[in-house]
Structure formats: C-alpha cells, structure tokens
Design an enzyme around this catalytic site. Structure first.
Site, PDB file in Angstrom:
ATOM      1  N   ASN A  62      41.788  34.626  39.729  1.00 20.84           N
ATOM      2  CA  ASN A  62      41.319  36.016  39.741  1.00 20.84           C
ATOM      3  C   ASN A  62      40.344  36.339  38.607  1.00 20.84           C
ATOM      4  O   ASN A  62      39.488  37.211  38.761  1.00 20.84           O
ATOM      5  CB  ASN A  62      42.557  36.926  39.663  1.00 20.84           C
ATOM      6  N   LYS A  69      29.872  34.686  43.482  1.00 16.18           N
ATOM      7  CA  LYS A  69      30.914  35.001  44.472  1.00 16.18           C
ATOM      8  C   LYS A  69      30.642  34.298  45.811  1.00 16.18           C
ATOM      9  O   LYS A  69      31.576  33.974  46.549  1.00 16.18           O
ATOM     10  CB  LYS A  69      31.020  36.515  44.649  1.00 16.18           C
ATOM     11  N   VAL A 121      39.650  30.354  31.231  1.00 16.88           N
ATOM     12  CA  VAL A 121      39.559  29.570  32.471  1.00 16.88           C
ATOM     13  C   VAL A 121      38.386  28.593  32.488  1.00 16.88           C
ATOM     14  O   VAL A 121      38.300  27.729  33.356  1.00 16.88           O
ATOM     15  CB  VAL A 121      39.467  30.480  33.725  1.00 16.88           C
ATOM     16  N   TYR A 144      25.975  37.575  39.794  1.00 21.97           N
ATOM     17  CA  TYR A 144      27.307  37.906  40.318  1.00 21.97           C
ATOM     18  C   TYR A 144      27.424  37.503  41.789  1.00 21.97           C
ATOM     19  O   TYR A 144      28.383  36.852  42.198  1.00 21.97           O
ATOM     20  CB  TYR A 144      27.579  39.402  40.136  1.00 21.97           C
ATOM     21  N   ASP A 200      45.202  34.882  30.453  1.00 20.45           N
ATOM     22  CA  ASP A 200      44.048  35.735  30.142  1.00 20.45           C
ATOM     23  C   ASP A 200      43.524  35.380  28.748  1.00 20.45           C
ATOM     24  O   ASP A 200      44.165  34.628  28.009  1.00 20.45           O
ATOM     25  CB  ASP A 200      44.442  37.225  30.178  1.00 20.45           C
ATOM     26  N   THR A 215      39.109  49.444  38.720  1.00 21.25           N
ATOM     27  CA  THR A 215      39.619  48.599  37.622  1.00 21.25           C
ATOM     28  C   THR A 215      38.663  48.725  36.432  1.00 21.25           C
ATOM     29  O   THR A 215      37.546  49.244  36.581  1.00 21.25           O
ATOM     30  CB  THR A 215      39.680  47.093  38.009  1.00 21.25           C
TER      31      THR A 215
HETATM   32  N1  LIG Z   1      37.219  45.635  40.863  1.00 20.06           N
HETATM   33  C1  LIG Z   1      36.403  45.397  41.858  1.00 20.06           C
HETATM   34  O1  LIG Z   1      35.837  46.325  42.457  1.00 20.06           O
HETATM   35  C2  LIG Z   1      36.166  43.979  42.337  1.00 20.06           C
HETATM   36  C3  LIG Z   1      35.478  43.812  43.546  1.00 20.06           C
HETATM   37  C4  LIG Z   1      35.261  42.538  44.018  1.00 20.06           C
HETATM   38  C5  LIG Z   1      35.727  41.445  43.312  1.00 20.06           C
HETATM   39  N2  LIG Z   1      36.376  41.624  42.133  1.00 20.06           N
HETATM   40  C6  LIG Z   1      36.819  40.412  41.435  1.00 20.06           C
HETATM   41  O2  LIG Z   1      38.191  40.513  41.140  1.00 20.06           O
HETATM   42  C7  LIG Z   1      38.502  39.802  39.952  1.00 20.06           C
HETATM   43  C8  LIG Z   1      39.243  40.719  38.979  1.00 20.06           C
HETATM   44  O3  LIG Z   1      38.381  41.775  38.605  1.00 20.06           O
HETATM   45  P1  LIG Z   1      38.893  43.153  38.013  1.00 20.06           P
HETATM   46  O4  LIG Z   1      38.150  44.226  38.707  1.00 20.06           O
HETATM   47  O5  LIG Z   1      40.351  43.197  37.974  1.00 20.06           O
HETATM   48  O6  LIG Z   1      38.271  43.051  36.545  1.00 20.06           O
HETATM   49  P2  LIG Z   1      38.965  43.269  35.113  1.00 20.06           P
HETATM   50  O7  LIG Z   1      37.836  43.223  34.146  1.00 20.06           O
HETATM   51  O8  LIG Z   1      39.869  44.433  35.124  1.00 20.06           O
HETATM   52  O9  LIG Z   1      39.878  41.972  34.966  1.00 20.06           O
HETATM   53  C9  LIG Z   1      39.361  40.697  34.798  1.00 20.06           C
HETATM   54  C10 LIG Z   1      40.281  39.942  33.852  1.00 20.06           C
HETATM   55  O10 LIG Z   1      39.747  38.626  33.686  1.00 20.06           O
HETATM   56  C11 LIG Z   1      39.880  38.296  32.322  1.00 20.06           C
HETATM   57  N3  LIG Z   1      38.918  37.256  31.947  1.00 20.06           N
HETATM   58  C12 LIG Z   1      37.579  37.386  31.798  1.00 20.06           C
HETATM   59  N4  LIG Z   1      37.041  36.219  31.406  1.00 20.06           N
HETATM   60  C13 LIG Z   1      38.070  35.339  31.304  1.00 20.06           C
HETATM   61  C14 LIG Z   1      38.155  33.970  30.944  1.00 20.06           C
HETATM   62  N5  LIG Z   1      37.066  33.284  30.559  1.00 20.06           N
HETATM   63  N6  LIG Z   1      39.371  33.374  30.973  1.00 20.06           N
HETATM   64  C15 LIG Z   1      40.476  34.064  31.316  1.00 20.06           C
HETATM   65  N7  LIG Z   1      40.455  35.362  31.658  1.00 20.06           N
HETATM   66  C16 LIG Z   1      39.263  35.991  31.644  1.00 20.06           C
HETATM   67  C17 LIG Z   1      39.622  39.604  31.572  1.00 20.06           C
HETATM   68  O11 LIG Z   1      40.116  39.544  30.243  1.00 20.06           O
HETATM   69  C18 LIG Z   1      40.336  40.606  32.457  1.00 20.06           C
HETATM   70  O12 LIG Z   1      41.680  40.808  32.061  1.00 20.06           O
HETATM   71  C19 LIG Z   1      37.170  39.287  39.419  1.00 20.06           C
HETATM   72  O13 LIG Z   1      36.986  37.952  39.826  1.00 20.06           O
HETATM   73  C20 LIG Z   1      36.156  40.209  40.078  1.00 20.06           C
HETATM   74  O14 LIG Z   1      34.894  39.626  40.187  1.00 20.06           O
HETATM   75  C21 LIG Z   1      36.616  42.863  41.630  1.00 20.06           C
END
Ligand SMILES: NC(=O)c1ccc[n+]([C@@H]2O[C@H](COP(=O)([O-])OP(=O)(O)OC[C@H]3O[C@@H](n4cnc5c(N)ncnc54)[C@H](O)[C@@H]3O)[C@@H](O)[C@H]2O)c1
Length: 256
Positions: free
Chosen positions: A85, A157, A59, A153, A37, A188
């Site tokens: 992720n 995706k 990443v 977004y 992270d 989240t």
């Molecule tokens: N929560 C939802 O409803 C939801 C729905 C569909 C998809 N997603 C996808 O799931 C994944 C996780 O999302 P989440 O809800 O846990 O969000 P979140 O914000 O809680 O977690 C995302 C994590 O990614 C890290 N991050 C961001 N940019 C980064 C980088 N450049 N390098 C390394 N780490 C980085 C952040 O620091 C954070 O810890 C994402 O890809 C998101 O698009 C989430």
C-alpha cells in the site's frame, strides 16, 4: 467468525490513510496484522489504537524487506496476506518533472511493490501447508487513465497494474493470488498538499467531490479496507490478476 480469522497479514504504509483503514478492517475481521511504515511515531500510535504490530520499514530497501519477512515468518510461521500500500503522490507536467521527483515516485510506488511481491511470494511459497496466499497491490484510477501532471504518478500506477498481472500469472497454478485495487479519490493525508495549494481546503474538497459521479470522496476503511478484506479472504480464492476499481464512478464517465 471473522472473514480473516487465522490470517497473518502485512500492510505497508499502514501508519495513515488507506493502509490504516485497511489494517482497521483486517483486525476487525480477525487477522493478525503487522503494519510497516517510515513514520515511526504515527505508525506506533496507529498500531496501538488498532491492536496490531508495527515494524519500521522503508519499502525501497531490499534488505529491510528481507528483515520484515524473516521477522513475520519467524514469529508466526507463515504469511497469508501482503498489502503493498505504501505510496507517494507527485504532480508536474512532463517538461517540468525533475529526475529526483520522478525517481522517488518510481522507487516507492514501483520498486517498493516489486520488492514486496518478490519477498512476499518467496514466503508464501514456503507456507507450512503448501503454497498459498494473497498479495494486494494499491494501484489507482491513475493506473487506468491519464491526467495532466500525471507524468510520474500515473506511470508508476500503470506499472503496478501490469506487475500485478505478471505476479498473478506466474503463481496462479500454485494458489497464490495477486490483485490490484484502483481507488478513485479517497479522503486521506495524501490529499493534504492539494488542499494546502488551493488556499481554501473546503472549496477544494467540494470541487473534487463535484467531479465524482457519486458526488463524494471515498472513505479508507469502508471503501478500500472492505475491498482488501474481500481480496485477502478465502471469498476471493478464484480471483487473480483482477483490477478492482473503487472510485464512486469516476472512471465510467462525466458526472451528471
Ligand atoms: N487517497 C487516494 O485518493 C488514493 C487514490 C488512489 C491510490 N492511492 C494509493 O493508495 C496508497 C495509500 O495512499 P494514502 O492515500 O493512504 O496516502 P497516505 O499518505 O495517507 O499514506 C501513505 C503511507 O505510506 C507511507 N510511506 C511513504 N513512503 C514510504 C516508504 N518509502 N516506505 C514505507 N512507507 C512509506 C507514508 O508514511 C504513509 O503512512 C498509495 O499507494 C496511493 O498511491 C490513494
């Protein structure tokens, strides 16, 4: 017996949300987990709480991907599961979307996943007992259908959805799998800006829940972590290029 006993796993964006929930379930099922992270303090805390390792990684940087994979392979001798992720959310109509926001979303959500697949596949091809492994990419229901404001977004995706299938196809005959997970709305920190913008987080949450046929938001470990355990384990050896939708019915139609 854990369902992931003996597996060496890397989960990007593991400091919070779905990454942390997935790391929790992977550890519970016996995997040796490393989260990566950019949030150093939170990721250190999460790793300590869950009993896994942490490597600082952006990443978007290919050099950092090379370093992460080299460290994992150097330490454990192999890579079995990679969960791409890390991701960010942004919303703006197409005629108001700035190039900077567009580029940031594409860099993290698409380029980050591409680099993970590239270096993950290279490592998995060289596993000591022959090519093997499972890559799990976090897409979204936003990669399946559009919504106003989804300019960057949803495009990102959608790209992850098809990148996953290309990686799956190229590596199907050598036993490396690649699947996408399409979460609906999961509780989240990614939702924090949405709640903050509403001025009334409880009402905003209730409003979101009312749009979901199952009438509630999902939970990181229970819903996405468990799907990732299935995809990372040998239970899914014949599953590749699949779109695993975990959304409480969000994409099947309007709620009653
Ligand atoms: N929560 C939802 O409803 C939801 C729905 C569909 C998809 N997603 C996808 O799931 C994944 C996780 O999302 P989440 O809800 O846990 O969000 P979140 O914000 O809680 O977690 C995302 C994590 O990614 C890290 N991050 C961001 N940019 C980064 C980088 N450049 N390098 C390394 N780490 C980085 C952040 O620091 C954070 O810890 C994402 O890809 C998101 O698009 C989430």
């Amino acid at each position: 017996m854990g369902r992931l006993d003996g597996k060496i796993a890397v989960i990007t964006g593991g400091a919070s949300g779905l990454g942390a929930g997935t790391a929790q379930r992977f550890v519970e099922e016996g995997a040796t987990v490393t989260i990566t992270d950019i949030q150093h303090e939170l990721a250190t805390e999460t790793a300590e709480t869950l009993g896994c390792s942490y490597i600082h990684q952006n990443v978007v940087s290919e050099t950092e991907w090379e370093a992460v994979i080299a460290k994992i392979v150097g330490q454990y001798g192999r890579l079995d599961v990679l969960v791409n992720n890390a991701g960010v959310f942004a919303t703006a109509p197409v005629d108001e979307m700035t190039i900077d926001v567009w580029q940031r979303v594409m860099d993290i959500n698409v380029t980050g996943v591409f680099l993970g697949c590239k270096h993950g596949i290279r490592a998995m091809k060289n596993n000591p007992d022959g090519a093997s492994g499972s890559i799990i990419n976090l897409s979204s229901v936003s990669g399946l259908r559009s919504q106003p404001g989804g300019t960057a977004y949803n495009a990102s995706k959608g790209a992850v959805r098809l990148l996953t299938k290309t990686v799956a196809l190229e590596n199907a005959s050598i036993g490396i799998r690649c699947n996408s997970i399409h979460p609906g709305i999961i509780e989240t920190p990614i939702l924090d800006p949405v709640y903050a913008a509403s001025g009334d987080p409880a009402a905003a949450r209730a409003g979101i829940a009312s749009t979901i046929p199952m009438k509630d938001l999902g939970e990181p470990a229970r819903d996405i972590g468990n799907m990732a355990v299935y995809l990372g384990s040998d239970e899914s050896v014949y599953v590749t290029g699949a779109e695993m939708v975990v959304d409480g019915g969000l994409t099947i139609g309007l709620p009653s």
